[in-house]
Design a protein around this motif. Structure first.
Motif, PDB file in Angstrom:
ATOM      1  N   GLU A  32       0.828  -1.208   0.000  1.00  0.00           N
ATOM      2  CA  GLU A  32       0.000   0.000   0.000  1.00  0.00           C
ATOM      3  C   GLU A  32       0.861   1.256   0.000  1.00  0.00           C
ATOM      4  OE1 GLU A  32      -2.440  -0.515   3.431  1.00  0.00           O
ATOM      5  OE2 GLU A  32      -3.875  -1.847   2.412  1.00  0.00           O
ATOM      6  N   ALA A  33       1.970   1.215   0.744  1.00  0.00           N
ATOM      7  CA  ALA A  33       2.881   2.368   0.769  1.00  0.00           C
ATOM      8  C   ALA A  33       3.494   2.599  -0.604  1.00  0.00           C
ATOM      9  CB  ALA A  33       3.972   2.150   1.818  1.00  0.00           C
ATOM     10  N   LEU A  34       3.857   1.508  -1.300  1.00  0.00           N
ATOM     11  CA  LEU A  34       4.395   1.632  -2.651  1.00  0.00           C
ATOM     12  C   LEU A  34       3.373   2.277  -3.581  1.00  0.00           C
ATOM     13  CD1 LEU A  34       6.186  -1.809  -3.159  1.00  0.00           C
ATOM     14  CD2 LEU A  34       7.297   0.429  -3.080  1.00  0.00           C
ATOM     15  N   GLN A  35       2.136   1.797  -3.517  1.00  0.00           N
ATOM     16  CA  GLN A  35       1.111   2.294  -4.416  1.00  0.00           C
ATOM     17  C   GLN A  35       0.775   3.760  -4.142  1.00  0.00           C
ATOM     18  OE1 GLN A  35      -1.677  -0.895  -3.570  1.00  0.00           O
ATOM     19  NE2 GLN A  35      -1.287  -1.844  -5.552  1.00  0.00           N
ATOM     20  N   SER A  36       0.729   4.141  -2.871  1.00  0.00           N
ATOM     21  CA  SER A  36       0.377   5.520  -2.537  1.00  0.00           C
ATOM     22  C   SER A  36       1.540   6.485  -2.771  1.00  0.00           C
ATOM     23  CB  SER A  36      -0.096   5.619  -1.085  1.00  0.00           C
ATOM     24  OG  SER A  36       0.948   5.247  -0.192  1.00  0.00           O
ATOM     25  N   SER A  37       2.762   5.973  -2.780  1.00  0.00           N
ATOM     26  CA  SER A  37       3.936   6.839  -2.956  1.00  0.00           C
ATOM     27  C   SER A  37       4.125   7.290  -4.390  1.00  0.00           C
ATOM     28  CB  SER A  37       5.208   6.105  -2.508  1.00  0.00           C
ATOM     29  OG  SER A  37       5.556   5.093  -3.444  1.00  0.00           O
ATOM     30  N   GLY A  38       3.560   6.530  -5.314  1.00  0.00           N
ATOM     31  CA  GLY A  38       3.778   6.822  -6.725  1.00  0.00           C
ATOM     32  C   GLY A  38       5.075   6.258  -7.271  1.00  0.00           C
ATOM     33  N   ARG A  39       5.846   5.558  -6.433  1.00  0.00           N
ATOM     34  CA  ARG A  39       7.096   4.949  -6.879  1.00  0.00           C
ATOM     35  C   ARG A  39       6.794   3.760  -7.806  1.00  0.00           C
ATOM     36  NH1 ARG A  39       8.600   9.004  -5.014  1.00  0.00           N
ATOM     37  NH2 ARG A  39       9.759   9.362  -3.080  1.00  0.00           N
ATOM     38  N   GLU A  40       7.653   3.547  -8.770  1.00  0.00           N
ATOM     39  CA  GLU A  40       7.537   2.363  -9.611  1.00  0.00           C
ATOM     40  C   GLU A  40       7.990   1.141  -8.819  1.00  0.00           C
ATOM     41  OE1 GLU A  40       6.237   1.971 -12.417  1.00  0.00           O
ATOM     42  OE2 GLU A  40       6.129   3.947 -13.346  1.00  0.00           O
ATOM     43  N   PHE A  41       7.322   0.000  -9.040  1.00  0.00           N
ATOM     44  CA  PHE A  41       7.728  -1.225  -8.341  1.00  0.00           C
ATOM     45  C   PHE A  41       7.263  -2.448  -9.104  1.00  0.00           C
ATOM     46  CE2 PHE A  41       3.406  -0.699  -6.831  1.00  0.00           C
ATOM     47  CZ  PHE A  41       2.929  -1.986  -6.629  1.00  0.00           C
ATOM     48  N   LEU A  42       7.959  -3.561  -8.848  1.00  0.00           N
ATOM     49  CA  LEU A  42       7.559  -4.868  -9.346  1.00  0.00           C
ATOM     50  C   LEU A  42       7.819  -5.911  -8.268  1.00  0.00           C
ATOM     51  CD1 LEU A  42       8.920  -5.167 -13.024  1.00  0.00           C
ATOM     52  CD2 LEU A  42       6.522  -5.033 -12.314  1.00  0.00           C
ATOM     53  N   LEU A  43       6.944  -6.916  -8.211  1.00  0.00           N
ATOM     54  CA  LEU A  43       7.182  -8.099  -7.396  1.00  0.00           C
ATOM     55  C   LEU A  43       7.780  -9.158  -8.302  1.00  0.00           C
ATOM     56  CD1 LEU A  43       5.269  -6.476  -5.600  1.00  0.00           C
ATOM     57  CD2 LEU A  43       4.026  -8.579  -5.096  1.00  0.00           C
ATOM     58  N   LEU A  44       8.908  -9.731  -7.896  1.00  0.00           N
ATOM     59  CA  LEU A  44       9.625 -10.703  -8.717  1.00  0.00           C
ATOM     60  C   LEU A  44       9.538 -12.098  -8.098  1.00  0.00           C
ATOM     61  CD1 LEU A  44      10.769  -8.013  -9.767  1.00  0.00           C
ATOM     62  CD2 LEU A  44      12.997  -9.102  -9.907  1.00  0.00           C
TER      63      LEU A  44
END
Length: 270
Positions: A32-44
């Motif tokens: 949730e923190a990743l999504q709200s921060s606007g940062r790009e991310f992937l789960l590998l």
């Protein structure tokens, strides 16, 4: 020391966010923190059994809500690699929906007749007949690709033989070693970065294994974070000839750092 702002986060799944389908404390809050921060991310994940849609559903059952486009598997990385190497090629595939769907989506033909590649993925139902066919096709000139080198995987009843174990069997019979796509090959990290149009020097890789997650993150030029909730025990970290950038107890320790471009309060005991 790399002090560039952190723009992108990559994280392993099993041992970092979940144990099988049991969530690790802080995992949903981290996502949730990743999504709200606007940062790009992937789960590998090195697991090539499941499609991103399957994995999204499994994570949802664990209370973790991740869009399927934020999941990058060794099957997807394998399909991307083969598309770049030999567009419109053909393959004999041992594996399940994760790898067959990924190859189909990039235009590959799956065949037993003179394929360009033998592609070995994860499956719970390896058959002697399929392995024998793979051996004969490799002997006839097919190139040998495997989605990941993991020799075993977890299950509720204990360890299961995984892709690396079956690859070793085929290699022993043919004298041919496969090219492994998944971690610790930094190619998987590079493919994830390319998917996000991200730069390694502004990316962090989070994992629970020194021999796959941390090694591949390091070799791809990223900062790395080892969590203590998975395969590598804290007392084993110093046994390796390389170290993670940071060591934390669990993913929960990173929740408050996601929104910071330059986290200054890492736990660093290693």
């Amino acid at each position: 020391m790399n002090d560039r702002p952190i723009e992108t986060w990559l994280t392993d799944m099993d041992g970092v966010l979940v144990h099988e389908e049991t969530p690790i404390a802080g995992a949903q809050e981290f996502v949730e923190a990743l999504q709200s921060s606007g940062r790009e991310f992937l789960l590998l994940t090195n697991n090539s059994i499941y499609t991103p849609r399957d994995l999204r559903a499994r994570l949802l059952r664990s209370g973790i809500d991740v869009p399927e486009e934020r999941i990058w598997t060794s099957a997807l990385a394998t399909a991307q690699f083969l598309l770049e190497q030999r567009p419109g090629g053909s393959a004999y595939v041992i594996g399940e929906a994760g790898i067959t769907t990924a190859l189909h989506d990039v235009g590959y033909v799956m065949t037993e007749r003179d394929p360009d590649y033998v592609v070995l993925g994860e499956t719970r139902t390896y058959s002697f007949e399929a392995i024998t066919r793979a051996i004969r096709l490799i002997e006839a000139g097919a190139r040998f690709i495997a989605t990941n080198p993991d020799v075993s995987g977890p299950s509720p009843d204990g360890s299961l033989p995984a892709t690396g174990s079956v690859a070793a069997l085929i290699s022993a019979a043919t004298g041919k070693q496969p090219y492994f796509i998944g971690k610790p090959n930094p190619l998987m990290m590079r493919s994830a970065l390319n998917r996000l149009e991200a730069h390694s020097e502004s990316t962090v890789m989070i994992g629970d294994r020194m021999d796959t997650d941390i090694k591949s993150g390091l070799e791809a030029g990223m900062r790395t974070v080892l969590v203590k909730t998975g395969s590598t025990r804290p007392d084993q970290v110093g046994d390796w000839p390389y170290l993670p950038t940071h060591v934390v107890d669990s993913i929960a320790d990173l929740v408050g750092l996601v929104g910071e471009l330059a986290p200054g309060t890492w736990a660093t005991e290693s």
